[in-house]
Design a protein around this motif. Structure first.
Motif, mmCIF file in Angstrom:
data_model
loop_
_atom_site.group_PDB
_atom_site.id
_atom_site.type_symbol
_atom_site.label_atom_id
_atom_site.label_comp_id
_atom_site.label_asym_id
_atom_site.label_seq_id
_atom_site.Cartn_x
_atom_site.Cartn_y
_atom_site.Cartn_z
ATOM 1 N N HIS A 37 -0.270 -0.417 10.143
ATOM 2 C CA HIS A 37 -0.972 0.179 11.281
ATOM 3 C C HIS A 37 -0.031 0.471 12.447
ATOM 4 O O HIS A 37 -0.381 1.237 13.337
ATOM 5 C CB HIS A 37 -2.103 -0.738 11.741
ATOM 6 C CG HIS A 37 -3.162 -0.947 10.699
ATOM 7 N ND1 HIS A 37 -4.008 0.052 10.283
ATOM 8 C CD2 HIS A 37 -3.489 -2.048 9.970
ATOM 9 C CE1 HIS A 37 -4.837 -0.424 9.364
ATOM 10 N NE2 HIS A 37 -4.535 -1.689 9.152
ATOM 11 N N ARG A 38 1.145 -0.140 12.444
ATOM 12 C CA ARG A 38 2.095 0.096 13.533
ATOM 13 C C ARG A 38 3.410 0.671 13.009
ATOM 14 O O ARG A 38 4.451 0.542 13.651
ATOM 15 C CB ARG A 38 2.340 -1.214 14.284
ATOM 16 C CG ARG A 38 2.950 -2.306 13.428
ATOM 17 C CD ARG A 38 3.022 -3.637 14.154
ATOM 18 N NE ARG A 38 1.707 -4.253 14.256
ATOM 19 C CZ ARG A 38 1.485 -5.483 14.702
ATOM 20 N NH1 ARG A 38 2.501 -6.203 15.124
ATOM 21 N NH2 ARG A 38 0.277 -5.982 14.768
ATOM 22 N N ALA A 39 3.341 1.309 11.833
ATOM 23 C CA ALA A 39 4.555 1.844 11.214
ATOM 24 C C ALA A 39 5.224 2.883 12.096
ATOM 25 O O ALA A 39 6.458 2.945 12.178
ATOM 26 C CB ALA A 39 4.222 2.438 9.846
ATOM 27 N N HIS A 40 4.435 3.729 12.794
ATOM 28 C CA HIS A 40 5.012 4.784 13.616
ATOM 29 C C HIS A 40 5.712 4.225 14.865
ATOM 30 O O HIS A 40 6.516 4.910 15.481
ATOM 31 C CB HIS A 40 3.916 5.769 14.031
ATOM 32 C CG HIS A 40 3.261 6.448 12.875
ATOM 33 N ND1 HIS A 40 3.926 7.333 12.060
ATOM 34 C CD2 HIS A 40 2.003 6.359 12.371
ATOM 35 C CE1 HIS A 40 3.101 7.778 11.117
ATOM 36 N NE2 HIS A 40 1.936 7.189 11.285
ATOM 37 N N LYS A 41 5.403 2.970 15.210
ATOM 38 C CA LYS A 41 6.051 2.347 16.363
ATOM 39 C C LYS A 41 7.174 1.398 15.939
ATOM 40 O O LYS A 41 7.804 0.776 16.801
ATOM 41 C CB LYS A 41 5.009 1.569 17.181
ATOM 42 C CG LYS A 41 3.879 2.427 17.717
ATOM 43 C CD LYS A 41 2.885 1.592 18.505
ATOM 44 C CE LYS A 41 1.739 2.442 19.028
ATOM 45 N NZ LYS A 41 0.741 1.625 19.772
ATOM 46 N N TRP A 42 7.392 1.289 14.630
ATOM 47 C CA TRP A 42 8.416 0.388 14.111
ATOM 48 C C TRP A 42 9.764 1.110 14.192
ATOM 49 O O TRP A 42 10.122 1.921 13.336
ATOM 50 C CB TRP A 42 8.085 0.010 12.677
ATOM 51 C CG TRP A 42 8.885 -1.131 12.151
ATOM 52 C CD1 TRP A 42 9.867 -1.818 12.791
ATOM 53 C CD2 TRP A 42 8.757 -1.716 10.858
ATOM 54 N NE1 TRP A 42 10.371 -2.803 11.995
ATOM 55 C CE2 TRP A 42 9.710 -2.769 10.794
ATOM 56 C CE3 TRP A 42 7.952 -1.482 9.752
ATOM 57 C CZ2 TRP A 42 9.861 -3.556 9.659
ATOM 58 C CZ3 TRP A 42 8.098 -2.266 8.625
ATOM 59 C CH2 TRP A 42 9.048 -3.294 8.581
#
Length: 343
Positions: free
Chosen positions: A286-291
């Motif tokens: 769910h937070r891959a784009h912010k990783w």
């Protein structure tokens, strides 16, 4: 005659010992009561004693080791392959344990200390209470739905559901009483879970290996503490892939004729660790784009061409390999590269 290896089939009360010489020939078979085990091995010259890694195996391994014998634990699935078809009994099992131990491909299970088993008992109690918590939550929701009352998903909405039940004038008194009993039991279980998690977090913060693992995105104190307590010796795994395979996170192979066919993951090994890694990977999805790392970019690209559940398991596999690397090298997680934002 002197035995060079002894296979011991353990149980609650009656044990079976199978002694073999260096050539694998049986030299004795002996049935032992629980109280006779220590005295029996104390009379023997030091030799190799092999047990199946099942219930109470680590306890008996420590007891026999203190007497002076070299004790090994073999996985149950390896022993099963050597049990004679149609001849299943304690004596046959003890002989199969000896045969499995002498096979060159057999990997032994490291013997856990009392401290490790103590930590694992806390995790086992927590896992059981979490199951009970889920059962109570589902039972309460199902009971309320029979009377037309529902609440949004999530445990935080259960007090809201109970408020609806208590303030509804149309509900029978017996139903309200049943719902209250379930909710009170649910709250007690939740308090017990919180108390156990406080212990787990405190132990994880005081352990060097657990602190290293907590630097990995998606790995928290519960997962780190469970892995450190379960894996007695990370050196017993030859590579990161072996560790991932032990956790059941690698695909099954159905290959023949030079054609490679990969199926679903094997789901072998430690189910608790695998479950926690998959849950941690799900949260990271769910937070891959912010990783902001190469791993985050890899995950975004994977989700673009594969189903989300497959990406979750692939990330759990990668996390398992990172865990092996950190424990083997005594390092902390350092993200490599910088991912490109997907928008």
């Amino acid at each position: 005659m002197k035995a060079s290896i002894i296979g011991l089939d353990i149980a609650k009360s009656v044990f079976q010992a199978h002694g073999a010489d260096a050539n694998g020939k049986c030299v004795f078979k002996r049935k032992l009561g629980r109280s006779e085990v220590s005295a029996f091995f104390a009379k023997l010259d030091p030799c190799e004693v092999v047990l199946e890694a099942c219930g109470s195996a680590h306890y008996w391994a420590r007891v026999i080791s203190r007497i002076g014998h070299d004790v090994r634990l073999v996985p149950p699935d390896r022993v099963k392959s050597f049990v004679k078809k149609g001849k299943k009994n304690d004596a046959v099992d003890a002989a199969a344990i000896c045969m499995a131990a002498t096979h060159p491909d057999t990997m032994c299970v490291p013997i856990k200390s009392e401290e490790q088993q103590g930590v694992l008992s806390v995790h086992s109690a927590r896992a059981l209470l979490v199951k009970q918590q889920t059962m109570l939550s589902n039972a309460l929701r199902a009971l309320a739905s029979e009377f037309g009352l529902i609440a949004p998903l999530g445990t935080r909405h259960l007090p809201e559901l109970m408020a609806k039940i208590e303030t509804s004038a149309d509900l029978p008194a017996a139903m309200k009483q049943s719902a209250m009993l379930l909710f009170e039991h649910y709250e007690k279980v939740a308090q017990s879970i919180d108390a156990l998690e406080v212990q787990i977090r405190a132990r994880a913060k005081s352990d060097d290996d657990a602190r290293r693992l907590m630097t990995i995105p998606g790995v928290g104190p519960i997962t780190a503490s469970l892995i450190v307590a379960s894996v007695a010796d990370i050196g017993s795994f030859a590579s990161a892939r072996h560790f991932a395979a032990w956790l059941g996170l690698v695909p099954r192979q159905h290959s023949t004729g030079g054609k490679t066919r990969l199926g679903r993951i094997t789901k072998t090994g430690n189910r608790q660790i695998r479950t926690l890694l998959v849950l941690g990977a799900t949260a990271m999805l769910h937070r891959a784009h912010k990783w902001d790392s190469a791993a985050g970019q890899w995950l975004c690209e994977l989700m673009a061409r594969r189903p989300r559940r497959l990406a979750t398991v692939a990330l759990a596999n990668k996390m398992a390999r990172i865990i092996w690397a950190l424990l083997s090298r005594k390092e902390i997680y350092r993200p490599a590269g910088v991912s490109v934002s997907a928008g």
